[in-house]
Design a protein around this motif. Structure first.
Motif, PDB file in Angstrom:
ATOM      1  N   PHE A 140       0.858  -1.186   0.000  1.00 35.91           N
ATOM      2  CA  PHE A 140       0.000   0.000   0.000  1.00 35.91           C
ATOM      3  C   PHE A 140       0.891   1.232   0.000  1.00 35.91           C
ATOM      4  N   VAL A 141       0.576   2.153  -0.893  1.00 37.78           N
ATOM      5  CA  VAL A 141       1.366   3.379  -1.021  1.00 37.78           C
ATOM      6  C   VAL A 141       0.825   4.401  -0.034  1.00 37.78           C
ATOM      7  N   HIS A 142       1.673   4.860   0.856  1.00 38.83           N
ATOM      8  CA  HIS A 142       1.240   5.799   1.886  1.00 38.83           C
ATOM      9  C   HIS A 142       1.617   7.232   1.596  1.00 38.83           C
ATOM     10  N   SER A 143       2.682   7.442   0.788  1.00 35.53           N
ATOM     11  CA  SER A 143       3.082   8.816   0.487  1.00 35.53           C
ATOM     12  C   SER A 143       3.769   8.905  -0.863  1.00 35.53           C
ATOM     13  N   ILE A 144       3.593  10.060  -1.471  1.00 37.59           N
ATOM     14  CA  ILE A 144       4.186  10.349  -2.776  1.00 37.59           C
ATOM     15  C   ILE A 144       4.807  11.740  -2.707  1.00 37.59           C
ATOM     16  N   VAL A 212       0.474  20.021   0.253  1.00 39.31           N
ATOM     17  CA  VAL A 212       0.201  18.670   0.735  1.00 39.31           C
ATOM     18  C   VAL A 212      -1.190  18.300   0.248  1.00 39.31           C
ATOM     19  N   LEU A 213      -1.272  17.207  -0.510  1.00 39.39           N
ATOM     20  CA  LEU A 213      -2.540  16.733  -1.072  1.00 39.39           C
ATOM     21  C   LEU A 213      -2.937  15.431  -0.390  1.00 39.39           C
ATOM     22  N   THR A 214      -4.196  15.292  -0.075  1.00 36.37           N
ATOM     23  CA  THR A 214      -4.726  14.036   0.448  1.00 36.37           C
ATOM     24  C   THR A 214      -5.587  13.392  -0.627  1.00 36.37           C
ATOM     25  N   LEU A 215      -5.289  12.123  -0.956  1.00 39.84           N
ATOM     26  CA  LEU A 215      -6.043  11.415  -1.980  1.00 39.84           C
ATOM     27  C   LEU A 215      -7.226  10.693  -1.340  1.00 39.84           C
ATOM     28  N   ASP A 216      -8.102  10.162  -2.178  1.00 39.82           N
ATOM     29  CA  ASP A 216      -9.342   9.556  -1.681  1.00 39.82           C
ATOM     30  C   ASP A 216      -9.133   8.218  -0.988  1.00 39.82           C
ATOM     31  N   ASP A 217      -7.872   7.708  -0.982  1.00 41.11           N
ATOM     32  CA  ASP A 217      -7.566   6.504  -0.202  1.00 41.11           C
ATOM     33  C   ASP A 217      -6.623   6.827   0.956  1.00 41.11           C
ATOM     34  N   THR A 219      -3.801   8.399   0.845  1.00 37.28           N
ATOM     35  CA  THR A 219      -2.406   8.612   0.468  1.00 37.28           C
ATOM     36  C   THR A 219      -2.093  10.101   0.574  1.00 37.28           C
ATOM     37  N   LEU A 220      -0.919  10.421   1.100  1.00 36.48           N
ATOM     38  CA  LEU A 220      -0.479  11.811   1.177  1.00 36.48           C
ATOM     39  C   LEU A 220       0.529  12.089   0.066  1.00 36.48           C
ATOM     40  N   ALA A 221       0.352  13.220  -0.623  1.00 39.22           N
ATOM     41  CA  ALA A 221       1.271  13.614  -1.690  1.00 39.22           C
ATOM     42  C   ALA A 221       1.843  14.985  -1.369  1.00 39.22           C
ATOM     43  N   LEU A 222       3.173  15.080  -1.395  1.00 42.82           N
ATOM     44  CA  LEU A 222       3.860  16.347  -1.184  1.00 42.82           C
ATOM     45  C   LEU A 222       4.354  16.834  -2.538  1.00 42.82           C
ATOM     46  N   VAL A 223       3.896  18.012  -2.944  1.00 43.38           N
ATOM     47  CA  VAL A 223       4.191  18.541  -4.272  1.00 43.38           C
ATOM     48  C   VAL A 223       4.918  19.873  -4.125  1.00 43.38           C
ATOM     49  N   MET A 237       9.242  12.053  -9.322  1.00 42.05           N
ATOM     50  CA  MET A 237       8.158  11.564  -8.477  1.00 42.05           C
ATOM     51  C   MET A 237       8.654  10.341  -7.733  1.00 42.05           C
ATOM     52  N   GLU A 238       8.378  10.285  -6.438  1.00 45.41           N
ATOM     53  CA  GLU A 238       8.726   9.145  -5.595  1.00 45.41           C
ATOM     54  C   GLU A 238       7.433   8.555  -5.031  1.00 45.41           C
ATOM     55  N   ALA A 239       7.321   7.235  -5.038  1.00 47.71           N
ATOM     56  CA  ALA A 239       6.195   6.549  -4.402  1.00 47.71           C
ATOM     57  C   ALA A 239       6.751   5.647  -3.309  1.00 47.71           C
ATOM     58  N   HIS A 240       6.244   5.813  -2.103  1.00 45.89           N
ATOM     59  CA  HIS A 240       6.719   5.065  -0.941  1.00 45.89           C
ATOM     60  C   HIS A 240       5.594   4.171  -0.427  1.00 45.89           C
TER      61      HIS A 240
END
Length: 334
Positions: A140-144, A212-217, A219-223, A237-240
């Motif tokens: 499961f991807v928790h942060s991008i 900081v974006l929060t996705l509908d699942d 997941t947190l994304a830092l842009v 882009m990094e996916a963790h």
């Protein structure tokens, strides 16, 4: 195929050269609001010159590529659809959210194919990352983390018509975030600052931004974005995830140098512009448009896709100005 191109500025001239290097293009017809510039590019590249867009669209073109300045995109896209010509439009399709919504409705009401130019969707690194994320390879991807860092700022005259750093620059990150994850953004918290030329602030813009974006699942994304990355043009882009991590842009062109003793990576050379960084993706993107124009594939990036990325940018601008989290449900959509 006979392809028409409107706009021969920096990206337009680049597209013209790219199109003429592709096997499927037999003839290229160009036009520009500046006849002198248009004729110069046509003569230099051996393309045909057309005095205006109406004449170009009436000349039997199989596809229409819009690479003019942003304020002209909406009008040109409407012209292409009205003429029944498959149309490729550089992002953004319009300068405002309201007009983007109107164009999404128009595109949905017609059989004329429209392909929006988000070239990162055609970059092999991003495609591989999408496969890993959506296929469960990383758990499961928790942060991008996503970054678009330009080596140097655009001309001062460009900034007031750009729409601001989130709409002009990070909108690519917002689109590719949707593409890689298959998820939607539900809320944003954004900020920005100026430490460079005063013309950014004078236009109501910033030269550096983060969100900081929060996705509908969840997941947190830092842009992040900046116009002043002196080390080079840096798009990553990094996916963790719970089972692993993967990055796009982690190669010898990385615009970094290590502070660790004895580390030589990356060796370089670094990229200096987005056109250099994404040249193979641009070629793949325009080849895909030819397939769309021939009816061999569905549009890989629709006006509705462009709308959803634009809505995220709109939410980030609102968050930056008001200093608060913004939910995407606050931003109008179809």
């Amino acid at each position: 195929m006979r392809i028409g191109l409107a706009g021969v500025g920096r990206i337009g001239a680049f597209h013209a050269e790219t199109l003429l290097g592709l096997d499927f293009v037999d003839e290229l017809v160009v036009t520009d609001a500046d006849p002198g510039a248009g004729r110069e590019v046509a003569n230099r590249l051996g393309a045909e010159w057309s005095p205006d867009v109406d004449a170009l669209l009436a000349s039997g073109v199989d596809g229409f590529v819009i690479a003019a300045a942003t304020p002209a995109h909406a009008t040109l896209l409407r012209q292409g659809i009205a003429a029944g010509v498959p149309t490729f439009c550089e992002k953004p399709v319009a300068a405002t959210l309201a007009e983007t919504i109107d164009l999404a409705k128009l595109a949905a009401s017609t059989d004329v194919p429209v392909h929006v130019g988000f070239q990162r969707r055609f970059d092999r690194g991003y495609q591989r990352l999408a496969q890993a994320v959506q296929g469960g390879e990383l758990g499961f991807v928790h942060s991008i983390r996503a970054a678009t860092h330009d080596q140097s700022p655009p001309p001062a005259a460009y900034v007031p018509t750009s729409g601001g750093i989130f709409r002009d620059c990070n909108v690519h990150d917002f689109d590719i975030l949707r593409f890689v994850t298959g998820r939607e953004v539900v809320s944003v918290q954004a900020t920005g600052a100026n430490k460079g030329e005063p013309f950014f602030g004078e236009a109501g813009d910033v030269d550096t931004a983060a969100a900081v974006l929060t996705l509908d699942d969840d997941t947190l994304a830092l842009v992040s974005a900046t116009r002043y990355n002196g080390a080079g043009h840096d798009v990553r882009m990094e996916a963790h995830g719970s089972e692993g991590a993967m990055a796009v842009g982690l190669d010898d062109s990385l615009a970094f140098r290590s502070a660790e003793e004895g580390v030589a990576f990356p060796h370089g050379p670094q990229h200096r512009s987005f056109m250099e960084r994404f040249l193979p993706a641009y070629r793949a993107e325009l080849t895909a448009f030819a397939e769309v124009a021939r009816g061999d594939r569905a549009t890989p990036c629709s006006v509705e896709d462009a709308l959803q990325a634009f809505r995220v940018a709109e939410a980030c601008e609102l968050s930056r100005h008001e200093g608060r989290p913004v939910r995407l449900e606050e931003i109008e959509t179809l």
